[in-house]
Design a protein around this motif. Sequence first.
Motif, PDB file in Angstrom:
ATOM      1  N   LEU A   1      -4.835   0.695  -9.220  1.00 40.36           N
ATOM      2  CA  LEU A   1      -4.043   1.514  -8.580  1.00 40.36           C
ATOM      3  C   LEU A   1      -4.480   2.690  -8.790  1.00 40.36           C
ATOM      4  CD1 LEU A   1      -0.612  -0.088  -9.869  1.00 40.36           C
ATOM      5  CD2 LEU A   1      -1.585  -0.021  -7.498  1.00 40.36           C
TER       6      LEU A   1
ATOM      7  N   GLU B   1      -6.889   3.648  -6.297  1.00 41.70           N
ATOM      8  CA  GLU B   1      -6.289   3.988  -4.794  1.00 41.70           C
ATOM      9  C   GLU B   1      -6.036   5.634  -4.699  1.00 41.70           C
ATOM     10  OE1 GLU B   1      -3.624   1.512  -2.606  1.00 41.70           O
ATOM     11  OE2 GLU B   1      -3.533   0.183  -4.412  1.00 41.70           O
TER      12      GLU B   1
ATOM     13  N   GLU C   1       1.529   6.149  -9.577  1.00 37.40           N
ATOM     14  CA  GLU C   1       0.783   5.381  -9.007  1.00 37.40           C
ATOM     15  C   GLU C   1       1.774   3.841  -9.232  1.00 37.40           C
ATOM     16  OE1 GLU C   1      -2.571   8.091  -9.664  1.00 37.40           O
ATOM     17  OE2 GLU C   1      -0.721   7.083 -11.131  1.00 37.40           O
TER      18      GLU C   1
ATOM     19  N   ASP D   1       3.638   1.996  -6.294  1.00 36.39           N
ATOM     20  CA  ASP D   1       3.485   0.677  -5.683  1.00 36.39           C
ATOM     21  C   ASP D   1       4.596  -0.189  -5.598  1.00 36.39           C
ATOM     22  OD1 ASP D   1       1.604  -1.608  -5.129  1.00 36.39           O
ATOM     23  OD2 ASP D   1       2.616  -2.470  -7.183  1.00 36.39           O
TER      24      ASP D   1
ATOM     25  N   GLN E   1       6.370  -2.051  -1.762  1.00 37.69           N
ATOM     26  CA  GLN E   1       6.821  -3.155  -1.995  1.00 37.69           C
ATOM     27  C   GLN E   1       8.242  -3.454  -1.240  1.00 37.69           C
ATOM     28  OE1 GLN E   1       5.522  -6.022  -4.914  1.00 37.69           O
ATOM     29  NE2 GLN E   1       4.330  -3.974  -5.939  1.00 37.69           N
TER      30      GLN E   1
ATOM     31  N   MET F   1      -2.034   5.813  -1.114  1.00 38.42           N
ATOM     32  CA  MET F   1      -1.962   4.331  -1.358  1.00 38.42           C
ATOM     33  C   MET F   1      -1.162   3.745  -0.322  1.00 38.42           C
ATOM     34  SD  MET F   1      -0.623   4.817  -5.490  1.00 38.42           S
ATOM     35  CE  MET F   1      -0.561   2.994  -5.401  1.00 38.42           C
TER      36      MET F   1
ATOM     37  N   ALA G   1       1.693   4.114   1.140  1.00 32.91           N
ATOM     38  CA  ALA G   1       2.913   3.586   1.150  1.00 32.91           C
ATOM     39  C   ALA G   1       3.949   4.288   2.415  1.00 32.91           C
ATOM     40  CB  ALA G   1       3.487   4.126  -0.230  1.00 32.91           C
TER      41      ALA G   1
END
Length: 581
Positions: free
Chosen positions: A79, A82, A112, A116, A120, A434, A436
């Motif tokens: 992570l 990334e 991080e 994440d 999700q 990342m 996101a």
Amino acid sequence: MKASQFYIATLKEAPADAEVVSHKLMTRAGMIKKLGAGIYTYMPMGLRVIRKVEAIVREEMNRAGAVECTMPVVQPGELWQESGRFEKMGPELLRITDRHERDFVVQPTSEEVVTDIARQDLRSYKQLPKNLYQIQTKFRDERRPRFGLMRGREFIMKDAYSFDRDEAGAKHSYQVMAQAYRAIFDRFGLRYRAVAADSGAIGGDLSEEFQVIAHTGEDAIIYSTGSDYAANMEKAEALAPAGPRPASSEAMARTPTPGKSTCAAVAELLSLPLVRTVKTLVLATDELNAQGEVARTRVWLLLLRGDHDLNEVKASKVPGLDVGFRFATVPEIVEHFGSKPGYLGPIGLKKPVTIVADREVAVMADWVCGANEEDMHLTGVNWGRDLPEPDLVADLRNVLAGDPSPDGQGELAIERGIEIGHVFYLGTKYSRAMNATFLGEDGKPKFFEMGCYGIGITRLPAAAIEQNHDERGIIWPDAIAPFTVVICPVGMDRSDAVREAAERLHAELLAAGVDVILDDRGERPGAMFADWELIGVPHRVTIGDKSLKEGQVEYQHRREGAATKVPAGEIAAFVKGRLAA
């Protein structure tokens, strides 16, 4: 709570390695115990303070709409790879590998992991805004841990992270958190300032530090005497001088300065004010090839007025230096200037360098600088006539007390502070790195706009002590004292009346919700009082046989020089009244 049941372990002397007041007093008061360099056990007395800090933080964060979670201390290195911080954070990030040779880090912060989580779970703009926070152990591998909890390696921090659909929403979330922080620090009962700050390794654009005011603080806080402007030293802007550059009035001349390698020494030798001199700093930036080897080095010459100091954070914002710089080596300096440090200047270079002048230097006339020859300086130097205009002009220096405020109102003043909280608007720094995203109202993926918000939970008690102490020990604000009230019965083991009065008051205060401790250890009065003054409990009630016979007991606040006699039957109400005040 009764003292005989509690864990009290005070010391007469501080350990030899304790450098600052908070480290000395927390150790002597039995609040912390050193386990290793920058690693401490929070003993029961200290843990009570930390838990009270946590409770206030938790209440105000919840009130502001943040939702608590807990993220792991040990986090997968992938992570951090990334986001790019696995390498960028340098040696402060503790990296470890497991039995399968997979990379992990011991978290110093959790951007991080929380990003994440968001990528999700938060799939639509309809789920925003969200703010997740935790109160969790962190670790930073400080090169030189010192000052006890002020700069430890392991510490407890509250870190929160907001997610919004757009910049306007993110800045609103930022302001909500900034207000929550003010509510938190107001409740702690400490003198503090909120100051504009640089975002540092976290990144981002909008940033404020919350600083506890203390003479021993390691940070300089800059504020205006005529407005509410405030910033830390890294962020405080030094305005360009008003008016045009004066005309030259001297011819440039080579002037011998034997053994005088500093601006102060040169100014003294030439009987000139220090403000007429210009100091030189030589930096270098390295361009790497695909193999990570240095392919090309660029040398930079920074010019500042002789009485000014370089602000490295400001220098790191200069185009070209923003990729990361280092101070040039002596061989690099000799190669480009033909002289060793101490006599350097922008005229007569052996090889080209990029010259960056501070705003102040850019408008100076008839100034003094090194001649690139040992024991020699140039006087009467002027831009345009003796050398070309600088390649760049920038704000490079630390401000000084008396400088004009950047907002045009008043002058700047400086006081010392200890950083205990920081709020950042991050933008899309981490969500882009990342990938996101969420689906916006138009059905297209968009990057989260983020903010992050930290409070040093274990650093805050140390900061409070630096602000509140005397020669006898700590003076806690009521809100975070390990105990708010201590009952000190004199001769409790010899007098039934003293014991009964003490226990009755203890029970009454407990029933009223007061955080009180009864010292039933049977210590001599001097030793008993010394312990509680060292520990810093703010309110003390002393019950003795003689005063009871007169129908009175004694109350004394930790800041007061003398005790107040109070009728024994009124002491509970008196104490509650003082607490309410």
